[in-house]
Design a protein around this motif. Structure first.
Motif, PDB file in Angstrom:
ATOM      1  N   LEU A   1       0.834  -1.196   0.000  1.00 39.43           N
ATOM      2  CA  LEU A   1       0.000   0.000   0.000  1.00 39.43           C
ATOM      3  C   LEU A   1       0.873   1.252   0.000  1.00 39.43           C
ATOM      4  O   LEU A   1       1.762   1.403   0.832  1.00 39.43           O
ATOM      5  N   ASN A   2       0.608   2.150  -0.930  1.00 40.79           N
ATOM      6  CA  ASN A   2       1.380   3.386  -1.033  1.00 40.79           C
ATOM      7  C   ASN A   2       0.564   4.531  -0.435  1.00 40.79           C
ATOM      8  O   ASN A   2       0.252   5.519  -1.107  1.00 40.79           O
ATOM      9  N   SER A   3       0.197   4.396   0.822  1.00 39.58           N
ATOM     10  CA  SER A   3      -0.617   5.397   1.492  1.00 39.58           C
ATOM     11  C   SER A   3       0.223   6.623   1.827  1.00 39.58           C
ATOM     12  O   SER A   3       1.446   6.534   1.990  1.00 39.58           O
ATOM     13  N   PRO A   4      -0.416   7.808   1.945  1.00 41.52           N
ATOM     14  CA  PRO A   4       0.322   9.028   2.278  1.00 41.52           C
ATOM     15  C   PRO A   4       1.048   8.896   3.615  1.00 41.52           C
ATOM     16  O   PRO A   4       0.626   8.160   4.504  1.00 41.52           O
ATOM     17  N   LYS A   5       2.116   9.679   3.764  1.00 43.10           N
ATOM     18  CA  LYS A   5       2.931   9.612   4.968  1.00 43.10           C
ATOM     19  C   LYS A   5       2.117   9.944   6.217  1.00 43.10           C
ATOM     20  O   LYS A   5       2.263   9.300   7.253  1.00 43.10           O
ATOM     21  N   ILE A   6       1.227  10.920   6.128  1.00 42.70           N
ATOM     22  CA  ILE A   6       0.439  11.327   7.292  1.00 42.70           C
ATOM     23  C   ILE A   6      -0.508  10.212   7.722  1.00 42.70           C
ATOM     24  O   ILE A   6      -0.754  10.013   8.922  1.00 42.70           O
ATOM     25  N   VAL A   7      -1.048   9.438   6.746  1.00 45.04           N
ATOM     26  CA  VAL A   7      -1.933   8.317   7.072  1.00 45.04           C
ATOM     27  C   VAL A   7      -1.155   7.232   7.801  1.00 45.04           C
ATOM     28  O   VAL A   7      -1.624   6.676   8.803  1.00 45.04           O
ATOM     29  N   ARG A   8       0.043   6.919   7.313  1.00 48.15           N
ATOM     30  CA  ARG A   8       0.887   5.923   7.970  1.00 48.15           C
ATOM     31  C   ARG A   8       1.211   6.356   9.392  1.00 48.15           C
ATOM     32  O   ARG A   8       1.194   5.544  10.329  1.00 48.15           O
ATOM     33  N   LEU A   9       1.519   7.642   9.562  1.00 48.87           N
ATOM     34  CA  LEU A   9       1.858   8.156  10.894  1.00 48.87           C
ATOM     35  C   LEU A   9       0.683   8.024  11.849  1.00 48.87           C
ATOM     36  O   LEU A   9       0.845   7.565  12.988  1.00 48.87           O
ATOM     37  N   ILE A  10      -0.513   8.400  11.392  1.00 50.41           N
ATOM     38  CA  ILE A  10      -1.705   8.334  12.241  1.00 50.41           C
ATOM     39  C   ILE A  10      -2.013   6.895  12.628  1.00 50.41           C
ATOM     40  O   ILE A  10      -2.319   6.598  13.794  1.00 50.41           O
ATOM     41  N   MET A  11      -1.933   5.977  11.669  1.00 48.19           N
ATOM     42  CA  MET A  11      -2.213   4.569  11.953  1.00 48.19           C
ATOM     43  C   MET A  11      -1.203   4.004  12.947  1.00 48.19           C
ATOM     44  O   MET A  11      -1.564   3.259  13.866  1.00 48.19           O
ATOM     45  N   THR A  12       0.061   4.357  12.783  1.00 49.58           N
ATOM     46  CA  THR A  12       1.091   3.874  13.706  1.00 49.58           C
ATOM     47  C   THR A  12       0.875   4.429  15.100  1.00 49.58           C
ATOM     48  O   THR A  12       0.988   3.702  16.097  1.00 49.58           O
ATOM     49  N   LEU A  13       0.564   5.726  15.192  1.00 49.13           N
ATOM     50  CA  LEU A  13       0.342   6.339  16.507  1.00 49.13           C
ATOM     51  C   LEU A  13      -0.873   5.730  17.196  1.00 49.13           C
ATOM     52  O   LEU A  13      -0.881   5.561  18.424  1.00 49.13           O
ATOM     53  N   GLN A  14      -1.911   5.398  16.430  1.00 48.40           N
ATOM     54  CA  GLN A  14      -3.067   4.725  17.030  1.00 48.40           C
ATOM     55  C   GLN A  14      -2.664   3.393  17.641  1.00 48.40           C
ATOM     56  O   GLN A  14      -3.112   3.038  18.739  1.00 48.40           O
ATOM     57  N   ALA A  15      -1.815   2.663  16.928  1.00 49.42           N
ATOM     58  CA  ALA A  15      -1.397   1.342  17.411  1.00 49.42           C
ATOM     59  C   ALA A  15      -0.597   1.438  18.692  1.00 49.42           C
ATOM     60  O   ALA A  15      -0.712   0.577  19.567  1.00 49.42           O
ATOM     61  N   VAL A  16       0.229   2.496  18.833  1.00 50.58           N
ATOM     62  CA  VAL A  16       1.103   2.596  20.007  1.00 50.58           C
ATOM     63  C   VAL A  16       0.494   3.415  21.136  1.00 50.58           C
ATOM     64  O   VAL A  16       1.045   3.440  22.243  1.00 50.58           O
TER      65      VAL A  16
END
Length: 305
Positions: A260-275
């Motif tokens: 998945l080539n999702s935008p950087k901000i989307v990846r950041l938000i998803m990662t922060l939700q996980a942690v």
């Protein structure tokens, strides 16, 4: 790669304007980390101190909260360093260690959630057999396997990763997760197959087991008075955590395989939700919503005030 020291360094490329907002990132995440540690440790101590909480259900809750502390401690200190550093880098061995800790503790959470579902299933659907089934030996064995089995699964993956040569030195995220395999010179079919087997074994099957046990619990509760309220108190918080956790974990695992080539901000938000989400809200969902623990917390805060 630093040839002078013969150590391979990986660069994190998932930070969003970290040079501009480094101190804001640091203060927000440091505050979250303190809240995670203090809330989880407080409830664990309450469970340990009070003998009326030395029951399987509360022991499993304590184990889940300890997992949250360990998970956060494996992730947050490195984030703090990266926020305050000019370069967001990590050595490849340290990256593999973080990758191992991240998935070991995350999957251990799934196993603990499965154990908690089974505990509630026996308690509600077979109450007369509860004391026989959930003996101290059984509880200890369940906890042992909840931590050891995920470690074994991902230790094998670590060994397979260390044997692969890496040609790329940039990760799109802010921590070492499933995208570590994108660093390899050649994609490993063995690692992909093993990863899919792990996905089924340590995520899909436990989730199906939890859904089955809670569907059985709902059937039993439906025949009792006050069914909706009791069902919500017993099942809804657990299922909400499970659904959210499963979606985040599935996104993280499938991120590599679907490329998945999702935008950087989307990846950041998803990662922060996980942690952030689970370690911070676990003590609320599994602590404050349970009457006995809530009563002890009220007494504790009344003494402090």
């Amino acid at each position: 790669m630093d040839y002078r020291s013969n150590v391979t360094y990986i660069t994190f490329g998932g930070h969003v304007e970290v040079h501009k907002y480094r101190y804001l990132y640091f203060m927000v995440m440091f505050t979250v980390y303190i809240l995670i540690i203090s809330s989880n440790v407080t409830i664990v101590c309450i469970i340990m101190i009070h003998k009326n909480l030395h029951e399987p259900m509360y022991i499993f809750i304590a184990a889940l909260l300890i997992n949250s502390v360990l998970f956060s401690t494996a992730i947050y200190p490195k984030l703090f360093i990266d926020f305050l550093s000019e370069k967001q880098i990590i050595s490849y061995p340290a990256c593999l260690l973080q990758w191992f800790s991240y998935y070991w503790l995350a999957i251990s959470d799934i196993f603990l959630l499965s154990i908690m579902a089974y505990d509630r299933y026996v308690s509600i659907c077979n109450p007369l057999k509860y004391t026989t089934v959930m003996r101290k030996t059984t509880v200890n064995l369940l906890l042992f396997f909840a931590w050891i089995l995920p470690a074994v699964f991902f230790l094998v993956a670590i060994i397979l990763n260390t044997k692969k040569e890496i040609c790329h030195f940039n990760l799109k995220g802010i921590l070492c997760n499933s995208t570590v395999q994108t660093l390899h010179c050649v994609r490993s079919r063995t690692l992909n197959i093993y990863g899919l087997v792990n996905l089924v074994t340590v995520l899909i099957l436990p989730v199906l087991f939890i859904l089955f046990t809670y569907s059985r619990i709902l059937v039993v509760l439906y025949r009792c008075r006050g069914v909706r309220r009791r069902a919500a108190q017993t099942c809804l918080p657990h299922l909400l955590v499970l659904i959210n956790f499963s979606c985040l974990t599935a996104y993280d695992v499938l991120l590599l395989r679907l490329e998945l080539n999702s935008p950087k901000i989307v990846r950041l938000i998803m990662t922060l939700q996980a942690v952030i989400y689970h370690p911070l809200f676990n003590p609320i969902i599994y602590g404050l919503t349970i009457t006995r623990i809530y009563d002890h917390l009220k007494r504790l805060f009344c003494r402090m005030v």
